[in-house]
Design a protein around this motif. Structure first.
Motif, PDB file in Angstrom:
ATOM      1  N   GLN A 162       7.761   2.056   7.829  1.00  0.00           N
ATOM      2  CA  GLN A 162       6.475   2.386   7.219  1.00  0.00           C
ATOM      3  C   GLN A 162       5.771   1.113   6.740  1.00  0.00           C
ATOM      4  O   GLN A 162       6.417   0.104   6.449  1.00  0.00           O
ATOM      5  N   ARG A 163       4.446   1.191   6.674  1.00  0.00           N
ATOM      6  CA  ARG A 163       3.683   0.055   6.164  1.00  0.00           C
ATOM      7  C   ARG A 163       3.985  -0.170   4.689  1.00  0.00           C
ATOM      8  O   ARG A 163       4.245   0.775   3.947  1.00  0.00           O
ATOM      9  N   ILE A 164       3.922  -1.419   4.280  1.00  0.00           N
ATOM     10  CA  ILE A 164       4.227  -1.773   2.896  1.00  0.00           C
ATOM     11  C   ILE A 164       2.916  -2.009   2.155  1.00  0.00           C
ATOM     12  O   ILE A 164       2.139  -2.902   2.505  1.00  0.00           O
ATOM     13  N   GLN A 165       2.658  -1.190   1.146  1.00  0.00           N
ATOM     14  CA  GLN A 165       1.447  -1.333   0.338  1.00  0.00           C
ATOM     15  C   GLN A 165       1.832  -1.793  -1.060  1.00  0.00           C
ATOM     16  O   GLN A 165       2.692  -1.204  -1.713  1.00  0.00           O
ATOM     17  N   MET A 166       1.173  -2.875  -1.493  1.00  0.00           N
ATOM     18  CA  MET A 166       1.460  -3.441  -2.808  1.00  0.00           C
ATOM     19  C   MET A 166       0.550  -2.814  -3.860  1.00  0.00           C
ATOM     20  O   MET A 166      -0.677  -2.949  -3.776  1.00  0.00           O
ATOM     21  N   PRO A 167       1.111  -2.120  -4.848  1.00  0.00           N
ATOM     22  CA  PRO A 167       0.269  -1.537  -5.900  1.00  0.00           C
ATOM     23  C   PRO A 167      -0.266  -2.576  -6.875  1.00  0.00           C
ATOM     24  O   PRO A 167      -1.138  -2.274  -7.685  1.00  0.00           O
TER      25      PRO A 167
END
Length: 280
Positions: A162-167
């Motif tokens: 899965q894509r990695i999204q930085m909060p």
């Protein structure tokens, strides 16, 4: 003589292609994670020449002549560049102090029993066609939506694909590849393991893919020992001094073949203009 033209031309072409490969290595000497190409030359199959037409007289009543042949020797018809293979050696690490830069550090990597060569570990990316791509270039960025992307703009994938999204802009990547935000794990970098990296197909921008576009095995579940360092990138493994020396050697070989070609051309010109002349 005409066969000699083809032999010399094959030598010139192979050296030209080798020089182009070495020039590409030099141009990527400062590209993070770049793996230098190596070439292998191979000769065309040899031919065995024989002299035909000689006849052996056999003393018989009506006379008998048996055709004979005499071996002249082997003839090599040229050389060609068989293939180019990247050298999957660990490059030096360079500190950048950027949070989004990550370098893979090889530890004990299993050896392929068939080839005797060491395997390799790679970051996993999502290609433009949706199939996985692999790279050693950890010069990552965070796009406008907070996703972690590679230098070529591809999404970096986690262990689950899965894509990695930085909060948040403040995050930490541990040696085990875990992405921590406020000390809470939000993802783990996807790392693929190739037992035989030479089976990977090399693309531009330091990217590799599998032959069937299927994902590589998860490196975390393999016997490969590796780590990661945040704030570092892996430099190119191009040896500039050796590459320059190889380029000079290749150029000299091309020049030598060129002189042989000129000698063949002069000989052919003399044969046409002088030996073949008919005096009136």
């Amino acid at each position: 003589m005409l066969r000699g033209f083809y032999t010399v031309a094959s030598g010139m072409l192979s050296q030209q292609r080798k020089t182009e490969m070495l020039s590409n290595n030099l141009s990527n000497a400062n590209t993070p994670g770049y793996k230098a190409d190596q070439s292998s030359m191979k000769a065309f199959p040899e031919m065995l020449l024989s002299l035909q037409g000689q006849k052996l007289d056999v003393p018989t009543k009506n006379g008998l002549k048996i055709p004979m042949s005499q071996q002249v020797g082997a003839l090599n018809t040229g050389v060609y560049m068989q293939e180019t293979i990247p050298a999957f050696l660990q490059g030096d690490l360079q500190e950048t102090e950027r949070l989004t830069d990550v370098a893979l550090v090889d530890g004990t990597i299993p050896v392929d029993p068939e080839t005797g060569l060491r395997g390799g570990v790679f970051f996993t990316l999502q290609g433009g066609d949706g199939t996985p791509r692999y790279t050693r270039n950890g010069n990552f960025n965070v796009d406008g939506q907070g996703f972690l992307t590679s230098a070529s703009g591809l999404y970096v994938l986690d262990q689950n694909g899965q894509r990695i999204q930085m909060p948040s802009d403040e995050f930490k990547i541990t040696e085990e590849g875990r992405v921590l935000v406020n000390e809470i794990e939000s993802a783990r970098l996807g790392i693929g393991f190739a037992l035989n990296p030479n089976r990977l197909t090399k693309e531009g921008d330091g990217l590799f893919r599998t032959e069937d576009n299927q994902p590589l095995p998860d490196a975390y579940g393999s016997e490969a020992a590796f780590g990661m360092q945040q704030g570092f990138i892996e430099r190119s493994n191009v040896d500039t001094a050796k590459t320059m020396t190889d380029m000079m050697t290749s150029y000299r070989s091309f020049e030598a073949n060129q002189k042989v070609l000129q000698a063949y051309d002069r000989s052919l010109e003399k044969a046409v203009n002088e030996i073949g002349r008919v005096n009136g």
